[in-house]
Enzyme design. Structure first.
Site, PDB file in Angstrom:
ATOM      1  N   SER A   1       0.860  -1.192   0.000  1.00  0.00           N
ATOM      2  CA  SER A   1       0.000   0.000   0.000  1.00  0.00           C
ATOM      3  C   SER A   1       0.893   1.238   0.000  1.00  0.00           C
ATOM      4  CB  SER A   1      -0.856   0.006   1.266  1.00  0.00           C
ATOM      5  OG  SER A   1      -1.432   1.282   1.452  1.00  0.00           O
TER       6      SER A   1
ATOM      7  N   TYR B   1      -1.221  -1.436  10.253  1.00  0.00           N
ATOM      8  CA  TYR B   1      -1.341  -1.707   8.809  1.00  0.00           C
ATOM      9  C   TYR B   1      -0.122  -1.193   8.042  1.00  0.00           C
ATOM     10  CZ  TYR B   1      -3.683  -1.625   4.187  1.00  0.00           C
ATOM     11  OH  TYR B   1      -4.023  -1.791   2.865  1.00  0.00           O
TER      12      TYR B   1
ATOM     13  N   LYS C   1       2.592  -3.370   5.979  1.00  0.00           N
ATOM     14  CA  LYS C   1       2.786  -3.134   4.545  1.00  0.00           C
ATOM     15  C   LYS C   1       4.218  -2.671   4.248  1.00  0.00           C
ATOM     16  CE  LYS C   1      -1.393  -4.128   3.000  1.00  0.00           C
ATOM     17  NZ  LYS C   1      -1.602  -5.348   2.190  1.00  0.00           N
TER      18      LYS C   1
HETATM   19  P1  NAP Z   1     -11.326  -6.139   0.980  1.00  0.00           P
HETATM   20  O1  NAP Z   1     -12.356  -5.771  -0.044  1.00  0.00           O
HETATM   21  O2  NAP Z   1     -11.567  -5.820   2.412  1.00  0.00           O
HETATM   22  O3  NAP Z   1     -10.996  -7.695   0.824  1.00  0.00           O
HETATM   23  C1  NAP Z   1     -10.086  -8.324   1.688  1.00  0.00           C
HETATM   24  C2  NAP Z   1      -9.794  -9.699   1.178  1.00  0.00           C
HETATM   25  O4  NAP Z   1      -8.892 -10.345   2.086  1.00  0.00           O
HETATM   26  C3  NAP Z   1     -11.058 -10.566   1.103  1.00  0.00           C
HETATM   27  O5  NAP Z   1     -11.056 -11.295  -0.102  1.00  0.00           O
HETATM   28  C4  NAP Z   1     -10.882 -11.493   2.290  1.00  0.00           C
HETATM   29  O6  NAP Z   1     -11.439 -12.784   2.097  1.00  0.00           O
HETATM   30  C5  NAP Z   1      -9.387 -11.633   2.364  1.00  0.00           C
HETATM   31  N1  NAP Z   1      -8.986 -12.123   3.676  1.00  0.00           N
HETATM   32  C6  NAP Z   1      -9.192 -11.532   4.891  1.00  0.00           C
HETATM   33  N2  NAP Z   1      -8.714 -12.329   5.867  1.00  0.00           N
HETATM   34  C7  NAP Z   1      -8.207 -13.438   5.256  1.00  0.00           C
HETATM   35  C8  NAP Z   1      -7.548 -14.612   5.726  1.00  0.00           C
HETATM   36  N3  NAP Z   1      -7.331 -14.812   7.030  1.00  0.00           N
HETATM   37  N4  NAP Z   1      -7.165 -15.540   4.821  1.00  0.00           N
HETATM   38  C9  NAP Z   1      -7.392 -15.354   3.488  1.00  0.00           C
HETATM   39  N5  NAP Z   1      -7.995 -14.255   2.987  1.00  0.00           N
HETATM   40  C10 NAP Z   1      -8.395 -13.310   3.863  1.00  0.00           C
HETATM   41  O7  NAP Z   1      -9.936  -5.468   0.634  1.00  0.00           O
HETATM   42  P2  NAP Z   1      -9.345  -4.913  -0.744  1.00  0.00           P
HETATM   43  O8  NAP Z   1      -9.547  -3.461  -0.764  1.00  0.00           O
HETATM   44  O9  NAP Z   1      -9.799  -5.745  -1.883  1.00  0.00           O
HETATM   45  O10 NAP Z   1      -7.785  -5.153  -0.455  1.00  0.00           O
HETATM   46  C11 NAP Z   1      -7.023  -6.175  -1.074  1.00  0.00           C
HETATM   47  C12 NAP Z   1      -5.561  -5.914  -0.783  1.00  0.00           C
HETATM   48  O11 NAP Z   1      -5.201  -4.628  -1.283  1.00  0.00           O
HETATM   49  C13 NAP Z   1      -5.212  -5.906   0.710  1.00  0.00           C
HETATM   50  O12 NAP Z   1      -3.946  -6.475   0.918  1.00  0.00           O
HETATM   51  C14 NAP Z   1      -5.187  -4.419   1.032  1.00  0.00           C
HETATM   52  O13 NAP Z   1      -4.385  -4.151   2.150  1.00  0.00           O
HETATM   53  C15 NAP Z   1      -4.598  -3.868  -0.248  1.00  0.00           C
HETATM   54  N6  NAP Z   1      -4.864  -2.441  -0.459  1.00  0.00           N
HETATM   55  C16 NAP Z   1      -6.130  -1.974  -0.609  1.00  0.00           C
HETATM   56  C17 NAP Z   1      -6.329  -0.610  -0.818  1.00  0.00           C
HETATM   57  C18 NAP Z   1      -7.703  -0.023  -1.016  1.00  0.00           C
HETATM   58  O14 NAP Z   1      -7.783   1.215  -1.130  1.00  0.00           O
HETATM   59  N7  NAP Z   1      -8.748  -0.794  -1.069  1.00  0.00           N
HETATM   60  C19 NAP Z   1      -5.238   0.254  -0.855  1.00  0.00           C
HETATM   61  C20 NAP Z   1      -3.956  -0.259  -0.692  1.00  0.00           C
HETATM   62  C21 NAP Z   1      -3.782  -1.611  -0.503  1.00  0.00           C
HETATM   63  P3  NAP Z   1     -12.793 -13.267   2.848  1.00  0.00           P
HETATM   64  O15 NAP Z   1     -13.875 -12.323   2.410  1.00  0.00           O
HETATM   65  O16 NAP Z   1     -12.971 -14.663   2.377  1.00  0.00           O
HETATM   66  O17 NAP Z   1     -12.499 -13.172   4.322  1.00  0.00           O
END
Ligand code: NAP
Length: 256
Positions: free
Chosen positions: A152, A165, A169
């Site tokens: 991130s 977090y 990261k």
């Molecule tokens: P999200 O919509 O909250 O989805 C999170 C994902 O992580 C879900 O598919 C969830 O699966 C999975 N997860 C959570 N706990 C888990 C576990 N114990 N084992 C396996 N899977 C697990 O988040 P997102 O925005 O798509 O984020 C995806 C990645 O991008 C993350 O690493 C996040 O830190 C990074 N990121 C996001 C943003 C943003 O603005 N959204 C920015 C920077 C980085 P389940 O539903 O099955 O639990």
């Protein structure tokens, strides 16, 4: 959003296998669909979103791709080892690992519960270590592989209320570079993608006004835009000479 159209028939990814963690929804889902469209057989990992993961598999198959799902908590060593064994037993290979699963447990440091510190480190950092270690043996043996870690921009700039977090990261950046150095002689590349603010469940509750003011492109990113960067880093030969790098997908938010 419908999955991108498949261009699998012309792809060097044909017959190759990609494992995407946390692929039942959000950015992980977009990555799974983009890699399937590129020709990879995709293993859709999920922890609790079973129904959503089945829908991702169905959407990929409807678009002409190949996928199946596997439940595993990526912070659990035994479940991670079993997942990678299952992939190798069914597919006989693993070409790409995308460490995408992640959680937030935000709060000011002074009041942050140890459990909220620990759960974020356990999943967002230790989970990546566990998945990477599990795939490293088959990838190093095959003398080929791509590992892509979703970090991130807060790893680069810090963020009030996200000490756990941003530490996890930022830890991923060190892990990415160390693993890149360790695996390079065996043809395995390790890179990171650093999204800025992307529309997903994770950012749904945030106050958008101050965020948009800090983004030169003036809008949040989409999951598909993160997936495009991952697809590039997984592509052969397009990204074969790139390792140990961080590709920011942040609308110009952090320029270094
Ligand atoms: P999200 O919509 O909250 O989805 C999170 C994902 O992580 C879900 O598919 C969830 O699966 C999975 N997860 C959570 N706990 C888990 C576990 N114990 N084992 C396996 N899977 C697990 O988040 P997102 O925005 O798509 O984020 C995806 C990645 O991008 C993350 O690493 C996040 O830190 C990074 N990121 C996001 C943003 C943003 O603005 N959204 C920015 C920077 C980085 P389940 O539903 O099955 O639990």
């Amino acid at each position: 959003m419908p999955p991108p159209p498949s261009d699998a028939s012309h792809s060097s990814a044909q017959g190759k296998v990609a494992l995407v963690t946390g692929a039942g929804r959000g950015i992980g889902r977009a990555i799974a669909e983009a890699l399937a469209a590129a020709g990879f057989t995709v293993v859709v990992n999920y922890a609790s979103s079973e129904q959503a993961a089945s829908e991702v598999v169905a959407a990929i198959e409807a678009a002409g791709g190949q996928a199946w799902s596997h439940r595993a908590d990526v912070a659990d060593e035994v479940q991670v080892e079993a997942m990678v064994r299952a992939v190798l037993e069914r597919e006989g290979r693993i070409d790409v690992l995308v460490n995408n699963a992640g959680i937030t447990r935000d709060g000011l440091l002074m009041r942050m519960k140890t459990a909220d510190w620990q759960s974020v480190i356990d999943l967002n950092l230790t989970g990546v270590f566990l998945c990477t270690r599990a795939v490293s043996k088959p990838m190093l043996k095959a003398r080929s592989g791509r590992i892509i870690n979703i970090t991130s921009v807060v790893a680069l700039m810090g963020n009030a209320g996200q000490a756990n977090y941003s530490a996890a990261k930022a830890g991923l950046l060190g892990l990415t570079r160390s693993n890149a150095a360790e695996f390079a002689s065996r043809g395995v590349t390790v890179n990171a993608v650093a999204p800025g603010f992307i529309e997903s469940d994770m950012t749904a509750e945030l106050d958008k006004e101050p965020i948009l003011a800090a983004i030169p492109l003036g809008r949040m990113g989409s999951a598909a835009e993160v997936a495009g960067a991952v697809r590039f880093l997984a592509a052969d030969p397009a990204a074969a000479y790139i390792t140990g790098q961080v590709l920011q997908v942040d609308g110009g938010m952090v320029m270094r």
